[in-house]
Enzyme design. Structure first.
Site, mmCIF file in Angstrom:
data_model
loop_
_atom_site.group_PDB
_atom_site.id
_atom_site.type_symbol
_atom_site.label_atom_id
_atom_site.label_comp_id
_atom_site.label_asym_id
_atom_site.label_seq_id
_atom_site.Cartn_x
_atom_site.Cartn_y
_atom_site.Cartn_z
ATOM 1 N N ARG A 80 -0.961 8.523 -5.641
ATOM 2 C CA ARG A 80 -0.955 7.267 -4.933
ATOM 3 C C ARG A 80 -1.638 6.213 -5.770
ATOM 4 O O ARG A 80 -2.661 6.467 -6.401
ATOM 5 C CB ARG A 80 -1.706 7.431 -3.617
ATOM 6 C CG ARG A 80 -1.182 6.555 -2.522
ATOM 7 C CD ARG A 80 -1.128 7.297 -1.204
ATOM 8 N NE ARG A 80 -2.382 7.982 -0.989
ATOM 9 C CZ ARG A 80 -3.334 7.508 -0.182
ATOM 10 N NH1 ARG A 80 -3.169 6.386 0.464
ATOM 11 N NH2 ARG A 80 -4.426 8.202 -0.012
ATOM 12 N N SER A 149 -8.483 15.412 -8.242
ATOM 13 C CA SER A 149 -9.053 16.561 -7.523
ATOM 14 C C SER A 149 -8.707 17.896 -8.189
ATOM 15 O O SER A 149 -8.040 18.761 -7.604
ATOM 16 C CB SER A 149 -8.644 16.511 -6.053
ATOM 17 O OG SER A 149 -9.131 15.326 -5.473
ATOM 18 N N ASP A 202 -12.100 14.078 -4.413
ATOM 19 C CA ASP A 202 -11.871 13.599 -3.046
ATOM 20 C C ASP A 202 -13.122 13.631 -2.162
ATOM 21 O O ASP A 202 -13.288 12.783 -1.288
ATOM 22 C CB ASP A 202 -10.700 14.333 -2.380
ATOM 23 C CG ASP A 202 -10.771 15.842 -2.543
ATOM 24 O OD1 ASP A 202 -11.748 16.346 -3.138
ATOM 25 O OD2 ASP A 202 -9.848 16.521 -2.077
HETATM 26 P P1 ADP Z 1 -5.371 18.505 0.779
HETATM 27 O O1 ADP Z 1 -6.578 19.250 1.216
HETATM 28 O O2 ADP Z 1 -4.384 19.377 0.076
HETATM 29 O O3 ADP Z 1 -5.676 17.252 0.053
HETATM 30 P P2 ADP Z 1 -5.004 17.664 3.506
HETATM 31 O O4 ADP Z 1 -6.357 17.120 3.608
HETATM 32 O O5 ADP Z 1 -3.889 16.858 4.091
HETATM 33 O O6 ADP Z 1 -4.560 18.034 2.061
HETATM 34 O O7 ADP Z 1 -5.033 19.062 4.252
HETATM 35 C C1 ADP Z 1 -3.892 19.847 4.336
HETATM 36 C C2 ADP Z 1 -4.273 21.141 4.979
HETATM 37 O O8 ADP Z 1 -4.709 20.907 6.306
HETATM 38 C C3 ADP Z 1 -3.140 22.107 5.073
HETATM 39 O O9 ADP Z 1 -3.131 22.967 3.961
HETATM 40 C C4 ADP Z 1 -3.435 22.870 6.342
HETATM 41 O O10 ADP Z 1 -4.166 24.031 6.056
HETATM 42 C C5 ADP Z 1 -4.303 21.960 7.156
HETATM 43 N N1 ADP Z 1 -3.529 21.409 8.260
HETATM 44 C C6 ADP Z 1 -2.569 20.469 8.195
HETATM 45 N N2 ADP Z 1 -2.048 20.238 9.412
HETATM 46 C C7 ADP Z 1 -2.680 21.052 10.260
HETATM 47 C C8 ADP Z 1 -2.588 21.321 11.667
HETATM 48 N N3 ADP Z 1 -1.731 20.680 12.447
HETATM 49 N N4 ADP Z 1 -3.406 22.222 12.181
HETATM 50 C C9 ADP Z 1 -4.276 22.876 11.407
HETATM 51 N N5 ADP Z 1 -4.404 22.707 10.095
HETATM 52 C C10 ADP Z 1 -3.619 21.796 9.527
HETATM 53 MG MG MG Z 2 -6.720 15.539 0.130
#
Ligand code: ADP
Ligand code: MG
Length: 474
Positions: A80, A149, A202
């Site tokens: 982004r 990250s 992050d």
């Molecule tokens: P990242 O950590 O990869 O930067 P995010 O902060 O968006 O990404 O987190 C994504 C993670 O959050 C997914 O891998 C999943 O484990 C968890 N997650 C996403 N949606 C849900 C949900 N509806 N309920 C529970 N856990 C979720």
């Molecule tokens: Mg993230």
């Protein structure tokens, strides 16, 4: 289901419940161990599994910053770019624009110059489009904060060598290189007049994004696919630091706490198997070093997988789902945390959503209500343990800061981001109530957990602002 099968399945669940227990006394021990490991990690390089890396961010945003700043966030399949216009104390963020770009899969395993060339080209396009509308620079160089990250070894706020790639990336010639220098080089090739003012991850971005609005924010924590925490430490409490102390007296520490270990962590056979299988093949089980065990117990990547392992055992031992084909239930990581979250929150009287998730994801059909109830209970045990251990980690940070007991005049805000915290309501509620339980009624009045949205995006731009804003003053 036959009575004997039910009894056997209930026994599996009872065992799990017992092994996952997290009484308050255990959580206090975990919090104390976290605080202890934090101090050890600050004392000497390599003295703790919790690395306590210096981020070299010594000036967090105050809210007073002014001007246009850029942010670049690279951490997964997308990156982004964003630009913010900061208006100082009264106005804060006057304007923000961002664009998300998918990284072509072939670039994730190509060469460093291809990847950074692509990113710089997209950034140049974004800048060109933006500046048609405004002339924001007043002759100043553009300042950019870069959220990256992946594990890096930093030597200053705007440099860091890549230790290794994770997730879907593997670009060999970038390992060991300074990612800021690579980006800077690529931007120059594009003729883009931009200076990388900060390199962060992050967790640090989340801290900065929240601190911009609220000076009581002391920590930024991620519970997403993985977990990590950062917090503000007094510079003179970091014995391993050899450089000159910053004028602010503060230093943001990137804890890398996923690797925290304490013998008090309630680890079950399911976690142990998961851990063993994640080790490099060939390593002997007796040498089994717990690899990121705290992360495995508390983050989104693994909770679904732990539940899957319990379901598999229950099905093989007690045939709780009848005579099913186990191919899917045996497939690692097929049951995801969003699935267990949906099952856990199922409030239909006959647990329709549980039936649906089992059928759609694991090809388990025709389940009995009794079996579905046990599935919900397993989700509850695994998620509750995660949330309570997560709260103990936060209590550990507060303890290290001396903010974990008694009433405090100053508030302590912990900013949290990540999909697990954001979307898994029961995880979040349990985390919040457990933290209250751990710090006690009096201290709880001054401790706040807050969801900080989009820290990794805007945090880098804000740190770029705070790092460059005061340069001229010093
Ligand atoms: P990242 O950590 O990869 O930067 P995010 O902060 O968006 O990404 O987190 C994504 C993670 O959050 C997914 O891998 C999943 O484990 C968890 N997650 C996403 N949606 C849900 C949900 N509806 N309920 C529970 N856990 C979720
Ligand atoms: Mg993230």
């Amino acid at each position: 289901m036959a009575a004997a099968a039910v009894a056997m399945a209930e026994q599996v669940v009872a065992d799990l419940r017992e092994k996952c227990e997290t009484p308050v006394s255990l959580l206090h021990d975990v919090a104390a161990a976290m605080a202890h490991e934090m101090a050890a990690g600050l004392e000497k390089e390599g003295a703790s599994k919790v690395k306590m890396l210096l981020s070299y961010v010594d000036k967090l945003p105050t809210g007073g910053e002014e001007g246009f700043f850029y942010g670049l966030d690279l951490g997964g399949t997308n990156f982004r770019v964003l630009r913010v216009q900061l208006g100082g104390n009264e106005k804060h963020v006057i304007n923000r624009e961002s664009r998300e770009v998918t990284i072509p899969p072939n670039l994730m395993s190509g060469s460093s110059s291809e990847l950074f060339g692509f990113i710089a080209a997209e950034l140049a396009k974004f800048v060109a489009d933006e500046e048609k509308c405004t002339n924001s620079l007043n002759g100043k160089k553009r300042e950019l904060g870069f959220t990256f990250s992946f594990p890096v070894k930093q030597r200053s706020v705007a440099s860091g060598t890549l230790v290794k790639w994770t997730k879907a990336f593997s670009i060999d010639d970038a390992v060991g290189e300074d990612v800021v220098a690579e980006l800077q080089k690529a931007m120059e090739k594009q003729g883009l007049d931009m200076h990388v003012a900060a390199l962060i991850n992050d967790a640090v971005g989340t801290l900065a994004g929240a601190r911009y609005y609220d000076k009581d924010v002391v920590a930024g924590v991620i519970f997403g696919t993985g977990t990590n925490a950062s917090y503000v430490e007094k510079a003179d409490a970091i014995p391993k630091w050899e450089g000159e102390l910053p004028s602010s007296g503060d230093m943001v520490i990137n804890m890398e706490w996923g690797n925290f270990y304490s013998s008090r962590l309630p680890v079950t056979e399911y976690d142990q198997d998961l851990d063993n299988e994640s080790l490099n093949p060939g390593e002997q089980a007796s040498f089994c070093v717990k690899d990121n065990i705290y992360e495995k117990l508390t983050s989104g990547m693994y909770l679904g997988e732990i539940v899957r392992r319990v379901l598999l055992k229950m099905s093989l031992q007690a045939s709780i789902f009848g005579d099913i084909d186990h191919t899917k239930l045996k497939t690692h990581f097929l049951l995801r945390t969003p699935h267990i979250s949906a099952m856990h929150h199922d409030e239909t009287p006959d647990l329709k959503i549980v039936a649906e998730k089992l059928e759609n994801n694991l090809a388990i059909t025709g389940t009995s209500l009794e079996a579905r109830k046990l599935v919900v209970e397993i989700c509850d045990i695994v998620a509750r343990r995660a949330a309570r251990l997560a709260a103990a980690g936060l209590a550990g940070i507060l303890k290290k800061l001396g903010r974990d007991c008694n009433a405090q005049k100053q508030g302590s805000v912990i900013a949290i981001d990540g999909g697990l915290f954001e979307h898994y309501t029961k995880f979040r509620e349990c985390l919040e109530s457990t933290l209250g339980e751990l710090v006690g009624e009096e201290a709880a009045k001054s401790v706040v957990v807050k969801h900080a949205d989009d820290g990794s995006g805007i945090g880098a731009a804000l740190i770029a602002a705070s790092q460059s804003q005061y340069k001229s003053v010093e």
